[in-house]
Design a protein around this motif. Structure first.
Motif, short mmCIF file in Angstrom:
data_model
loop_
_atom_site.label_atom_id
_atom_site.label_comp_id
_atom_site.label_asym_id
_atom_site.label_seq_id
_atom_site.Cartn_x
_atom_site.Cartn_y
_atom_site.Cartn_z
N ILE A 167 0.87 -1.18 0.00
CA ILE A 167 0.00 0.00 0.00
C ILE A 167 0.90 1.23 0.00
N SER A 168 0.43 2.32 -0.64
CA SER A 168 1.26 3.53 -0.71
C SER A 168 1.12 4.32 0.60
N TYR A 169 2.13 5.16 0.85
CA TYR A 169 2.10 5.97 2.07
C TYR A 169 0.83 6.82 2.16
N ASP A 170 0.46 7.45 1.04
CA ASP A 170 -0.68 8.38 1.13
C ASP A 170 -1.97 7.65 1.45
N GLU A 171 -2.14 6.47 0.83
CA GLU A 171 -3.35 5.71 1.12
C GLU A 171 -3.35 5.20 2.57
N MET A 172 -2.18 4.74 3.01
CA MET A 172 -2.11 4.22 4.39
C MET A 172 -2.36 5.33 5.39
N MET A 173 -1.83 6.53 5.11
CA MET A 173 -2.05 7.65 6.02
C MET A 173 -3.52 7.99 6.12
N GLU A 174 -4.17 7.98 4.98
CA GLU A 174 -5.59 8.31 4.94
C GLU A 174 -6.40 7.22 5.67
N LEU A 175 -6.08 5.95 5.42
CA LEU A 175 -6.79 4.86 6.11
C LEU A 175 -6.61 5.00 7.62
N VAL A 230 -14.14 5.22 2.37
CA VAL A 230 -13.41 4.44 1.36
C VAL A 230 -12.20 5.27 0.95
N VAL A 231 -11.07 4.58 0.80
CA VAL A 231 -9.81 5.25 0.48
C VAL A 231 -9.20 4.57 -0.74
N GLY A 232 -8.68 5.38 -1.65
CA GLY A 232 -7.98 4.79 -2.79
C GLY A 232 -7.43 5.86 -3.70
N ALA A 233 -6.13 5.77 -4.03
CA ALA A 233 -5.54 6.74 -4.94
C ALA A 233 -6.17 6.61 -6.33
N PHE A 258 2.22 -13.67 15.13
CA PHE A 258 1.88 -15.07 15.40
C PHE A 258 1.99 -16.00 14.21
N ASP A 259 2.34 -15.49 13.02
CA ASP A 259 2.61 -16.42 11.92
C ASP A 259 3.74 -15.86 11.06
N ASP A 260 4.10 -16.58 10.02
CA ASP A 260 5.25 -16.16 9.22
C ASP A 260 4.85 -15.63 7.85
N SER A 261 3.62 -15.17 7.72
CA SER A 261 3.19 -14.65 6.41
C SER A 261 3.90 -13.33 6.12
N PRO A 262 3.99 -12.97 4.81
CA PRO A 262 4.84 -11.82 4.44
C PRO A 262 4.28 -10.46 4.82
N GLY A 263 3.01 -10.36 5.16
CA GLY A 263 2.45 -9.08 5.60
C GLY A 263 2.32 -8.08 4.48
N THR A 264 2.32 -6.81 4.84
CA THR A 264 2.07 -5.72 3.88
C THR A 264 3.25 -4.75 3.88
N LEU A 265 3.67 -4.35 2.69
CA LEU A 265 4.74 -3.35 2.59
C LEU A 265 4.12 -1.98 2.33
N VAL A 266 4.44 -1.02 3.19
CA VAL A 266 3.97 0.35 2.99
C VAL A 266 5.12 1.14 2.40
N ARG A 267 4.91 1.71 1.22
CA ARG A 267 6.01 2.41 0.55
C ARG A 267 5.47 3.40 -0.47
N GLU A 268 6.38 4.11 -1.10
CA GLU A 268 5.99 5.08 -2.14
C GLU A 268 5.15 4.38 -3.19
N GLY A 269 4.01 4.97 -3.57
CA GLY A 269 3.11 4.33 -4.51
C GLY A 269 3.68 4.31 -5.92
N SER A 270 3.26 3.34 -6.69
CA SER A 270 3.72 3.30 -8.07
C SER A 270 2.97 4.37 -8.86
N THR A 271 3.62 4.91 -9.87
CA THR A 271 2.98 5.98 -10.63
C THR A 271 2.11 5.42 -11.74
N MET A 272 2.10 4.10 -11.86
CA MET A 272 1.28 3.49 -12.90
C MET A 272 -0.19 3.69 -12.61
N GLU A 273 -1.01 3.61 -13.63
CA GLU A 273 -2.45 3.70 -13.43
C GLU A 273 -2.91 2.68 -12.41
#
Ligand code: ADP
Ligand code: ASP
Ligand code: MG
Length: 410
Positions: A196-204, A345-348, A233-248
């Motif tokens: 998820i991108s920083y801006d969306e995560m901040m808004e959420l 609802v949040v979404g770039a 409690f588990d070894d799943s990869p989770g979510t990466l919060v980072r700069e959003g892609s500029t793609m559509e």
């Protein structure tokens, strides 16, 4: 040999019992074995922070903010000592540090202090001595050597600030497997997002998704620190919060957030003249109250109604301040309604798509819930509803935007 450095932050529920403390110590130990220098940042155990606040209110209905911070900071310090001791019991050298000892310097604004510098000398010393540094989250020290706290959920901010200062990776562990399309406790078919991108995560986060603190995400964005949100409690990869892609964007909406902890203040029959809103919201800002959804009704006979929302935590103070401001302005008075909630609802992706708002309103209407007020930004639409309709609204929005599907078509 220089080892990679990682900050691992553990939240309250991950530390709630002695078994969980030992489990967290083992996770840290595993990371050490994998060749990392580890800084562990810890929250107060379980509901300790809320319990401490209750204990304080039982003796003082309106406690001074300074004493709130003095008391709350003890919760995180207990966890730090427990984790350090638990690591020692596993044969791992560890040292607990308060926020002050870890070099977290803040302004003097109690309960919502801002970090201005991080000078983690003792953390570095611990790491170079081969120790795990266990830092009490959520707390800092002001220029006057006053203990401060960083706002609810503030241990996330401690973790991000230390990672930024030390050039370390940042992992935030909680009782869920990452950032979901909605709170999985409320929307059962919510799905973990890979990224998820920083801006969306901040808004959420600002709209109530408490999985990461909004201010921590803002700090991470500003300092270019990617955050990985993971389960303790588990070894799943989770979510990466980072700069959003500029793609559509493929989809219009990324997630749904629900905030049940809001109240609505209604200012009735306020004189409709220049400067009224400035006076009300200026007074609230001066008192440090954050105001959200604001609605001014059409004027009738030079009078108007103004309604706004605040967090439950600020509600009583906001109400008192508003009443006294209104008296000076010659308004009829104010009422406080604690029975509201905000669904968003949040979404770039909504930037480039018309029709998102109408779809959201339709979904809430079909759930039989009335919308009291609406507020929008470029990447979010929020609706104020009665609290008893909030969860149904969140589920309806999640379904309306097909968020349970891996590649939703919306
Ligand atoms: P911690 O105590 O580890 O800091 P929090 O309680 O602050 O954890 O945050 C985790 C909780 O956030 C979860 O238990 C979940 O109920 C809630 N939550 C709300 N929205 C979301 C979301 N979109 N994704 C994941 N969790 C969420
Ligand atoms: N213990 C604090 C809170 O409950 C800080 C945190 O958990 O991050 O808000
Ligand atoms: Mg938290």
């Amino acid at each position: 040999m220089v080892q990679p450095v990682i900050v691992m932050k553990f939240g309250g529920s991950s530390l709630a019992t002695p078994e969980r403390i030992r489990h967290v110590a083992q996770r840290i130990a595993r990371r050490r074995k994998d060749g990392y220098d580890v800084i562990a940042v810890v929250s107060a155990q379980g509901d300790t922070t809320d319990e401490l606040l209750e204990r304080l209110r039982a003796v003082a209905p309106n406690p001074p903010a300074r004493e709130v911070d003095m008391l709350l900071a003890t919760g995180e310090q207990q966890s730090a000592a427990l984790i350090a001791a638990s690591l020692s019991a596993l044969g791992i050298d560890a040292i607990s540090l308060t926020g002050w000892q870890a070099g977290i310097a803040t302004d003097g604004n109690h309960r919502r202090a801002r970090i201005h510098t991080v000078t983690p000398h003792s953390v570095r010393r611990a790491l170079s001595a081969g120790r795990v540094a266990v830092v009490a989250g959520f707390q800092g020290i002001s220029g006057e050597f006053e203990v401060t706290t960083l706002g609810r959920g503030g241990s996330d901010l401690t973790a991000v600030a230390l990672a930024a200062s030390l050039g370390a990776g940042c992992e935030i562990y909680s009782d869920v497997a990452g950032v979901y399309t909605a709170d999985p406790r409320i929307v059962p078919d919510a799905r973990v997002l890979q990224e998820i991108s920083y801006d969306e995560m901040m808004e959420l986060a600002a709209m109530g998704a408490q999985v990461l603190q909004g201010r921590a995400v803002e700090y991470a964005w500003h300092h270019g620190v990617p955050i990985r949100a993971l389960s303790t409690f588990d070894d799943s990869p989770g979510t990466l919060v980072r700069e959003g892609s500029t793609m559509e964007r493929v989809q219009a909406v990324t997630g749904v957030a629900l905030d049940r902890h809001v109240s609505r203040v209604l200012c009735e029959s306020v004189p409709d003249r220049a400067g009224t809103a400035a006076a009300i919201f200026g007074g609230l800002a001066e008192a440090g109250v954050n105001v959200d959804v604001i609605v001014q009704s059409p004027s009738r006979e030079d009078r108007t109604d103004i309604a706004f929302t605040v967090s439950d935590e600020d509600a009583q103070a906001a109400f008192e301040i508003t009443k006294s401001l209104l008296q000076r302005l010659g308004a009829e008075g104010a009422t406080l309604d604690p029975n509201v909630a905000k669904v968003s609802v949040v979404g770039a992706g909504m930037l480039s798509r018309p029709g998102v708002a109408s779809r959201a309103f339709r979904a809430i209407a079909d759930a039989g819930v009335n919308i009291i007020a609406i507020s929008t930004s470029e990447i979010k639409i929020s609706c104020l509803v009665r609290r008893d309709g909030a969860e149904a609204s969140a589920r309806a929005l999640h379904a309306a935007f097909d968020l349970a599907l891996e590649s939703n078509p919306s």
